[in-house]
Motif scaffolding. Structure first.
Motif, PDB file in Angstrom:
ATOM      1  N   LYS A   1       0.841  -1.089  -0.139  1.00  0.00           N
ATOM      2  CA  LYS A   1      -0.093   0.068  -0.140  1.00  0.00           C
ATOM      3  C   LYS A   1       0.668   1.262   0.011  1.00  0.00           C
ATOM      4  O   LYS A   1       0.529   2.181  -0.610  1.00  0.00           O
ATOM      5  CB  LYS A   1      -0.938   0.014   1.235  1.00  0.00           C
ATOM      6  CG  LYS A   1      -1.686  -1.103   1.051  1.00  0.00           C
ATOM      7  CD  LYS A   1      -2.871  -0.982   2.590  1.00  0.00           C
ATOM      8  CE  LYS A   1      -2.037  -0.812   3.692  1.00  0.00           C
ATOM      9  NZ  LYS A   1      -1.522  -2.001   4.176  1.00  0.00           N
ATOM     10  N   SER A   2       1.829   1.281   0.839  1.00  0.00           N
ATOM     11  CA  SER A   2       2.682   2.528   0.880  1.00  0.00           C
ATOM     12  C   SER A   2       3.550   2.733  -0.449  1.00  0.00           C
ATOM     13  O   SER A   2       3.470   4.017  -0.849  1.00  0.00           O
ATOM     14  CB  SER A   2       3.544   2.447   2.124  1.00  0.00           C
ATOM     15  OG  SER A   2       3.040   2.159   3.323  1.00  0.00           O
TER      16      SER A   2
ATOM     17  N   ALA B   1       1.017   3.960  -3.099  1.00  0.00           N
ATOM     18  CA  ALA B   1       0.522   5.496  -2.566  1.00  0.00           C
ATOM     19  C   ALA B   1       1.483   6.375  -2.891  1.00  0.00           C
ATOM     20  O   ALA B   1       1.105   7.231  -3.419  1.00  0.00           O
ATOM     21  CB  ALA B   1       0.107   5.675  -1.172  1.00  0.00           C
ATOM     22  N   ARG B   2       2.718   6.110  -2.682  1.00  0.00           N
ATOM     23  CA  ARG B   2       3.935   7.135  -2.892  1.00  0.00           C
ATOM     24  C   ARG B   2       3.930   6.984  -4.595  1.00  0.00           C
ATOM     25  O   ARG B   2       4.337   8.155  -5.037  1.00  0.00           O
ATOM     26  CB  ARG B   2       5.384   6.515  -2.496  1.00  0.00           C
ATOM     27  CG  ARG B   2       5.565   6.985  -0.999  1.00  0.00           C
ATOM     28  CD  ARG B   2       7.095   6.565  -0.428  1.00  0.00           C
ATOM     29  NE  ARG B   2       7.295   5.327  -0.719  1.00  0.00           N
ATOM     30  CZ  ARG B   2       7.102   4.439   0.323  1.00  0.00           C
ATOM     31  NH1 ARG B   2       6.497   4.438   1.330  1.00  0.00           N
ATOM     32  NH2 ARG B   2       7.489   3.023   0.015  1.00  0.00           N
TER      33      ARG B   2
ATOM     34  N   LEU C   1       0.053  13.491   0.501  1.00  0.00           N
ATOM     35  CA  LEU C   1      -0.065  12.087   0.862  1.00  0.00           C
ATOM     36  C   LEU C   1       0.003  11.662   2.298  1.00  0.00           C
ATOM     37  O   LEU C   1       0.669  12.219   3.045  1.00  0.00           O
ATOM     38  CB  LEU C   1       1.456  11.196   0.278  1.00  0.00           C
ATOM     39  CG  LEU C   1       1.675   9.871   0.538  1.00  0.00           C
ATOM     40  CD1 LEU C   1       0.535   8.877   0.042  1.00  0.00           C
ATOM     41  CD2 LEU C   1       3.296   9.580   0.153  1.00  0.00           C
TER      42      LEU C   1
ATOM     43  N   ASP D   1       0.093   8.783   5.187  1.00  0.00           N
ATOM     44  CA  ASP D   1       0.509   7.339   5.490  1.00  0.00           C
ATOM     45  C   ASP D   1       0.115   6.991   6.949  1.00  0.00           C
ATOM     46  O   ASP D   1       0.632   7.653   7.683  1.00  0.00           O
ATOM     47  CB  ASP D   1       2.016   7.173   5.279  1.00  0.00           C
ATOM     48  CG  ASP D   1       2.596   6.061   5.425  1.00  0.00           C
ATOM     49  OD1 ASP D   1       1.802   4.949   6.064  1.00  0.00           O
ATOM     50  OD2 ASP D   1       3.569   5.706   4.828  1.00  0.00           O
TER      51      ASP D   1
ATOM     52  N   ASP E   1       1.369   4.662   8.856  1.00  0.00           N
ATOM     53  CA  ASP E   1       2.536   4.339   9.487  1.00  0.00           C
ATOM     54  C   ASP E   1       3.325   5.514   9.883  1.00  0.00           C
ATOM     55  O   ASP E   1       3.852   5.614  11.313  1.00  0.00           O
ATOM     56  CB  ASP E   1       3.500   3.427   8.655  1.00  0.00           C
ATOM     57  CG  ASP E   1       2.987   2.060   8.336  1.00  0.00           C
ATOM     58  OD1 ASP E   1       2.027   1.660   9.248  1.00  0.00           O
ATOM     59  OD2 ASP E   1       3.291   1.236   7.561  1.00  0.00           O
ATOM     60  N   THR E   2       3.362   6.548   9.129  1.00  0.00           N
ATOM     61  CA  THR E   2       4.098   7.821   9.540  1.00  0.00           C
ATOM     62  C   THR E   2       3.263   8.546  10.760  1.00  0.00           C
ATOM     63  O   THR E   2       4.149   8.838  11.718  1.00  0.00           O
ATOM     64  CB  THR E   2       3.999   8.833   8.128  1.00  0.00           C
ATOM     65  OG1 THR E   2       4.663   8.206   7.310  1.00  0.00           O
ATOM     66  CG2 THR E   2       4.620   9.994   8.592  1.00  0.00           C
TER      67      THR E   2
ATOM     68  N   HIS F   1      -4.860   9.339  12.220  1.00  0.00           N
ATOM     69  CA  HIS F   1      -4.740   9.430  10.810  1.00  0.00           C
ATOM     70  C   HIS F   1      -6.136   9.857  10.152  1.00  0.00           C
ATOM     71  O   HIS F   1      -5.969  10.488   9.086  1.00  0.00           O
ATOM     72  CB  HIS F   1      -4.412   7.722  10.592  1.00  0.00           C
ATOM     73  CG  HIS F   1      -4.472   7.578   9.218  1.00  0.00           C
ATOM     74  ND1 HIS F   1      -5.423   6.977   8.502  1.00  0.00           N
ATOM     75  CD2 HIS F   1      -3.653   7.797   8.043  1.00  0.00           C
ATOM     76  CE1 HIS F   1      -5.282   6.652   7.266  1.00  0.00           C
ATOM     77  NE2 HIS F   1      -4.141   7.179   6.997  1.00  0.00           N
TER      78      HIS F   1
ATOM     79  N   ASP G   1      -4.220   8.509   0.390  1.00  0.00           N
ATOM     80  CA  ASP G   1      -4.283   7.943   1.774  1.00  0.00           C
ATOM     81  C   ASP G   1      -4.136   6.556   1.715  1.00  0.00           C
ATOM     82  O   ASP G   1      -4.715   5.957   0.798  1.00  0.00           O
ATOM     83  CB  ASP G   1      -5.677   8.362   2.450  1.00  0.00           C
ATOM     84  CG  ASP G   1      -5.825   7.586   3.703  1.00  0.00           C
ATOM     85  OD1 ASP G   1      -4.889   7.490   4.591  1.00  0.00           O
ATOM     86  OD2 ASP G   1      -6.809   6.614   4.079  1.00  0.00           O
ATOM     87  N   GLU G   2      -3.161   6.015   2.590  1.00  0.00           N
ATOM     88  CA  GLU G   2      -3.202   4.690   2.597  1.00  0.00           C
ATOM     89  C   GLU G   2      -3.080   4.241   4.162  1.00  0.00           C
ATOM     90  O   GLU G   2      -2.506   5.087   4.969  1.00  0.00           O
ATOM     91  CB  GLU G   2      -1.885   4.124   1.998  1.00  0.00           C
ATOM     92  CG  GLU G   2      -0.508   4.288   2.403  1.00  0.00           C
ATOM     93  CD  GLU G   2      -0.156   3.351   3.633  1.00  0.00           C
ATOM     94  OE1 GLU G   2      -0.806   2.285   3.809  1.00  0.00           O
ATOM     95  OE2 GLU G   2       0.955   3.576   4.155  1.00  0.00           O
ATOM     96  N   GLY G   3      -3.441   3.023   4.619  1.00  0.00           N
ATOM     97  CA  GLY G   3      -3.311   2.385   5.970  1.00  0.00           C
ATOM     98  C   GLY G   3      -4.678   1.818   6.397  1.00  0.00           C
ATOM     99  O   GLY G   3      -4.465   1.057   7.193  1.00  0.00           O
TER     100      GLY G   3
END
Length: 178
Positions: free
Chosen positions: A20-21, A24-25, A40, A42, A44-45, A64, A81-83
């Motif tokens: 996913k990350s 997304a990037r 963007l 994320d 995890d960030t 998030h 968006d990812e997560g």
């Protein structure tokens, strides 16, 4: 379309270590290369902001979701968006998105064995390197998958990175052309 909100939200959902990350990037980079204004977000960030003292991943998901909602309230063309990996997490994100924002939901599926192999080669990975943990997460995702409504469904194992990008970019362009 209102000038004070993002025009499109690309929400990428899928199991941990599916890519996913990376996807997304790639979407954000490609859109920026095309001159688009993009944010963007994320999961995890967001979680890293409190690691290793993060008391509960539910907190990271809540923050998030709020962050995505805030980004969709500025006049960007696209928020990527990812997560999310469950229907409840997708709903949590969507609850904060203003009505004028078009939402493109992308679901990424992957093979647990291949994802585990990818995780082994990633020094930033933690618990997702544990095969048993990953198998439990993927089994849960398989049960969740029928409830995940999507505009684009992608298989990380049977498609190239470019093949994964193409339908997402086409959907973004379709919404931006309106």
């Amino acid at each position: 379309m209102s000038d004070d909100v993002a025009r499109v939200l690309v929400l990428i959902a899928g199991p941990i270590a599916a890519g996913k990350s990376t996807l997304a990037r790639a979407v954000a980079d490609r859109l920026r290369d095309q001159g688009r204004s993009v944010a963007l977000v994320d999961l995890d960030t967001v979680a890293e902001m409190a690691l290793p003292t993060l008391p509960d991943w539910a907190w990271a998901h809540e923050i998030h979701a709020r962050l995505v909602g805030h980004w969709t309230r500025v006049p960007l063309e696209v928020v990527v968006d990812e997560g999310a990996s469950t229907r409840a997490e997708v709903d949590q994100v969507l609850a904060g998105v203003p009505g004028p924002t078009a939402v493109i939901t992308v679901v990424l599926v992957a093979d647990v064995r291949r994802s585990w192999e990818r995780a082994q080669g990633d020094p930033t990975r933690g618990i997702s390197k544990d095969r048993g943990f990953l198998e439990r997460v993927y089994a849960q995702f398989e049960r969740e998958l029928p409830a995940l409504d999507h505009d684009v469904l992608l298989d990380a194992e049977s498609t190239s990175p470019e093949q994964r990008l193409a339908p997402i970019l086409a959907e973004v362009e379709r919404h931006l052309a309106r």
